[in-house]
Design an enzyme around this catalytic site. Structure first.
Site, PDB file in Angstrom:
ATOM      1  N   HIS A 198       5.423  40.408  14.358  1.00  0.00           N
ATOM      2  CA  HIS A 198       6.725  39.997  14.866  1.00  0.00           C
ATOM      3  C   HIS A 198       6.582  39.129  16.121  1.00  0.00           C
ATOM      4  O   HIS A 198       7.240  38.093  16.261  1.00  0.00           O
ATOM      5  CB  HIS A 198       7.549  41.250  15.162  1.00  0.00           C
ATOM      6  CG  HIS A 198       8.930  40.977  15.642  1.00  0.00           C
ATOM      7  ND1 HIS A 198       9.598  41.808  16.508  1.00  0.00           N
ATOM      8  CD2 HIS A 198       9.790  39.960  15.383  1.00  0.00           C
ATOM      9  CE1 HIS A 198      10.799  41.317  16.749  1.00  0.00           C
ATOM     10  NE2 HIS A 198      10.951  40.189  16.088  1.00  0.00           N
ATOM     11  N   GLU A 201       5.380  35.685  15.189  1.00  0.00           N
ATOM     12  CA  GLU A 201       6.485  34.894  14.640  1.00  0.00           C
ATOM     13  C   GLU A 201       7.254  34.204  15.763  1.00  0.00           C
ATOM     14  O   GLU A 201       7.566  33.009  15.690  1.00  0.00           O
ATOM     15  CB  GLU A 201       7.405  35.805  13.840  1.00  0.00           C
ATOM     16  CG  GLU A 201       8.743  35.194  13.458  1.00  0.00           C
ATOM     17  CD  GLU A 201       9.903  36.144  13.678  1.00  0.00           C
ATOM     18  OE1 GLU A 201      10.876  35.762  14.368  1.00  0.00           O
ATOM     19  OE2 GLU A 201       9.843  37.284  13.169  1.00  0.00           O
ATOM     20  N   HIS A 202       7.568  34.954  16.812  1.00  0.00           N
ATOM     21  CA  HIS A 202       8.281  34.378  17.957  1.00  0.00           C
ATOM     22  C   HIS A 202       7.474  33.268  18.615  1.00  0.00           C
ATOM     23  O   HIS A 202       7.989  32.176  18.888  1.00  0.00           O
ATOM     24  CB  HIS A 202       8.577  35.478  18.984  1.00  0.00           C
ATOM     25  CG  HIS A 202       9.810  36.265  18.699  1.00  0.00           C
ATOM     26  ND1 HIS A 202      10.944  36.179  19.463  1.00  0.00           N
ATOM     27  CD2 HIS A 202      10.083  37.173  17.733  1.00  0.00           C
ATOM     28  CE1 HIS A 202      11.873  36.985  18.987  1.00  0.00           C
ATOM     29  NE2 HIS A 202      11.369  37.617  17.937  1.00  0.00           N
ATOM     30  N   GLU A 271       8.235  35.169  24.983  1.00  0.00           N
ATOM     31  CA  GLU A 271       8.539  35.822  23.716  1.00  0.00           C
ATOM     32  C   GLU A 271       8.270  37.321  23.772  1.00  0.00           C
ATOM     33  O   GLU A 271       8.915  38.095  23.071  1.00  0.00           O
ATOM     34  CB  GLU A 271       7.739  35.164  22.582  1.00  0.00           C
ATOM     35  CG  GLU A 271       8.028  33.683  22.393  1.00  0.00           C
ATOM     36  CD  GLU A 271       9.515  33.376  22.257  1.00  0.00           C
ATOM     37  OE1 GLU A 271      10.251  34.233  21.685  1.00  0.00           O
ATOM     38  OE2 GLU A 271       9.962  32.313  22.717  1.00  0.00           O
ATOM     39  N   GLU A 278      14.666  43.018  22.031  1.00  0.00           N
ATOM     40  CA  GLU A 278      15.069  43.407  20.680  1.00  0.00           C
ATOM     41  C   GLU A 278      14.799  44.886  20.441  1.00  0.00           C
ATOM     42  O   GLU A 278      15.603  45.589  19.823  1.00  0.00           O
ATOM     43  CB  GLU A 278      14.318  42.566  19.640  1.00  0.00           C
ATOM     44  CG  GLU A 278      14.806  41.149  19.494  1.00  0.00           C
ATOM     45  CD  GLU A 278      14.128  40.434  18.335  1.00  0.00           C
ATOM     46  OE1 GLU A 278      13.703  41.122  17.381  1.00  0.00           O
ATOM     47  OE2 GLU A 278      14.011  39.199  18.391  1.00  0.00           O
TER      48      GLU A 278
END
Length: 563
Positions: A198, A201-202, A271, A278
């Site tokens: 994850h 990805e950022h 990020e 999140e």
């Protein structure tokens, strides 16, 4: 309806600590109770498996990722005579080294730790067609002619192993979408990498300068990570609003930049903060119940311990070398698939794909893997992935897992579907205890009848205010590749619709036993299995009645059918 009649079933219950659910807490074994689940709301469509679950979830079904936080469960002592036994009682056996390979580890790519022969992600779209011996056969025994492929679909594989599919579609006119799917997600992470898919990805997309060129052009672009993949996409007009410059090269430039991402310290810190934010936002009671659901359903494989959000402690510790090691291991041309759909010319699109992606090689990616100890373990994991998982045996679109199918263990079907233990000595299914594991106390597995087992679990939390029950059964995904399999799929949907109507009618009575009930079957690529599920919520004092009424309708349909 035969799924629950002939399946190994798992149950999870979530209970409100504040509520006096003494009739649930009194059960020494959930099998002696009613294998219920306390909480509210339907189970998420993504939760595929064999299990039952309880939750308090009035909100939507979307599952983002999980840190798996949850209160410990505890067992009580039985007072109820109500039993699950009363309700429920009464070929791939080879190691499957990797189904037909379209490409493999050659001398040029041998140094990359994760390059292995594997099923083509194009499946039956491979340009060689069904008659080409190099083309994958994802169905061993077809009953009829294969379903036709769209006449305008154009697919292929670049020399470096990158697969692509192009579908011209002029509705809406003047627009197209490009999606880059990386066949690695959180289930591919090593123990010290939980959450790094994850975060990468950022870093890879949000930090792309070429992606920023799409801003102000009427384009939409984003990315997401799940158990089985990471996807980057751009939805764009075919030309720029000013100057009529073709935008397909610009979109593919941005997606190609993902494959060659720079991991700058400043971008990593930015990020990292976004991912931690999140993590805070998703840590709701609904999210915690979601984690309990998936952990219960998939306790026999990696999915129970590899939620996409990862571990906060690890996320705070990673340096650029950690992120680059993950990126260069998994973002390689033989492990991605590019989709282009829209108002495009396939011949022109193929030229742009070759121009933008043709220079990337696995050997080049391997040269930039910074952490040799993780490179070695990634190689061990890659060997295990192609040595006995649904990803290798059925589809590269699935996660690298193996399931305990919900089929009587003494049946011929069970023996034909169970995958033999691989030759690679690697704990790919994460059955050993690890330092970062969440402490979840599962109840013991019960054999409720010869060949029939139940895996129960109860989840309690003070924020849960209602009772819910979730029963699940897992089976292999049945590919729809010919007319007979398509007809079977339609017939199944008709039967499910008829059953749901009957359940809805029961819920509209003057004194309904349940406040919500749903019976469904879904194929889940993210979990690599098909799931049959019964989800219901009820008033705590009427949970036994709700279970009996729901299962009675299911049994009647299975026994008498529909008119």
């Amino acid at each position: 309806m035969h799924w629950f009649k002939s399946a190994s079933v798992a149950v999870l219950a979530t209970l409100s600590v504040a509520n006096a659910f003494t009739h649930l807490e009194s059960g020494a074994r959930l099998s002696r109770l009613a294998s219920p689940v306390a909480s509210a709301g339907p189970v998420p469509s993504s939760a595929a498996a064999s299990g039952g679950i309880a939750r308090d979830t009035a909100s939507g079904r979307r599952f983002m990722s999980s840190n798996g936080s949850a209160d410990d469960d505890k067992e009580g002592s039985a007072k109820e005579s109500f039993t699950l036994s009363a309700l429920f009682g009464a070929t791939n056996s080879a190691k499957s080294k990797a189904a037909t390979a379209l490409r493999g580890a050659t001398a040029a790519t041998a140094e990359h730790p994760s390059v292995r022969e594997h099923v083509s992600p194009l499946n039956l779209l491979y340009p060689g067609g069904l008659d080409d011996p190099a083309s994958p056969r994802i169905v061993a025994n077809r009953d009829g002619e294969p379903l036709p492929v769209h006449a305008d679909v154009k697919s292929g594989v670049l020399k470096n192993g990158l697969s692509y599919v192009i579908l011209p579609n002029k509705s809406p006119p003047g627009r197209f979408e490009a999606h880059l799917q990386v066949f690695s997600g959180s289930s591919d992470e090593l123990e010290p990498q939980q959450g790094i898919a994850h975060l990468t990805e950022h870093v890879a997309y949000m930090g792309s300068r070429k992606r920023e060129r799409l801003f102000g052009t009427g384009s939409q672009t984003n990315a997401y990570t799940d158990f089985h993949h990471t996807v980057f996409y751009a939805a764009c007009p075919t030309t720029t609003p000013r100057g009529n410059v073709p935008m397909l090269p610009m979109a593919l430039d941005a997606l190609c930049d993902v494959m060659e991402a720079r991991v700058e310290p400043s971008r990593l810190e930015k990020e990292r903060a976004a991912v931690l934010s999140e993590m805070t936002m998703v840590n709701t009671i609904e999210y915690r119940v979601e984690c309990q659901i998936l952990s219960t359903l998939h306790r026999e494989n990696r999915l129970a311990k590899r939620f996409p959000i990862g571990k906060e402690k690890l996320i705070r510790s990673w340096q650029p070398a950690d992120v680059k090691t993950w990126h260069r291991t998994h973002y390689r041309p033989d492990n991605v698939l590019l989709y282009i759909v829209g108002d495009v010319d396939p011949a022109d699109a193929e030229k742009v794909i070759e121009d933008k992606f043709g220079h990337i090689t696995a050997e080049r990616q391997a040269a930039e893997i910074k952490l040799p100890e993780l490179k070695l373990e990634a190689s061990d994991l890659a060997d295990a992935v192609v040595d006995g998982t649904v990803k290798a045996a059925q589809s590269w679109h699935y996660p690298p897992v193996r399931h305990d199918w919900c089929i009587p263990s003494d049946s011929a079907e069970y023996r034909s579907l169970m995958m033999a233990d691989g030759e690679v000595d690697y704990d790919i299914h994460l059955q050993k205890p690890y330092r970062l594991d969440e402490q979840v106390q599962f109840l013991g597995t019960d054999e409720i009848a010869p060949g029939f087992t139940l895996r129960p679990h109860i989840f309690r939390h003070e924020l849960l205010q209602a009772f819910s029950l979730h029963l699940f059964a897992k089976r292999p995904v049945d590919p729809i590749t010919d007319l007979p399999s398509f007809k079977r799929s339609l017939a199944r949907r008709v039967a499910l619709a008829a059953l749901q109507i009957r359940l809805n009618v029961g819920g509209r009575s003057d004194d309904p036993a349940f406040t919500f009930v749903e019976f469904n079957q879904l194929d889940s690529a993210r979990e690599g299995c098909a799931v049959c599920s019964l989800d219901l919520t009820a008033e705590p004092e009427r949970w036994q009645d709700a279970i009996c009424k729901s299962l009675s309708e299911i049994r009647k349909l299975g026994k008498y059918g529909v008119t």
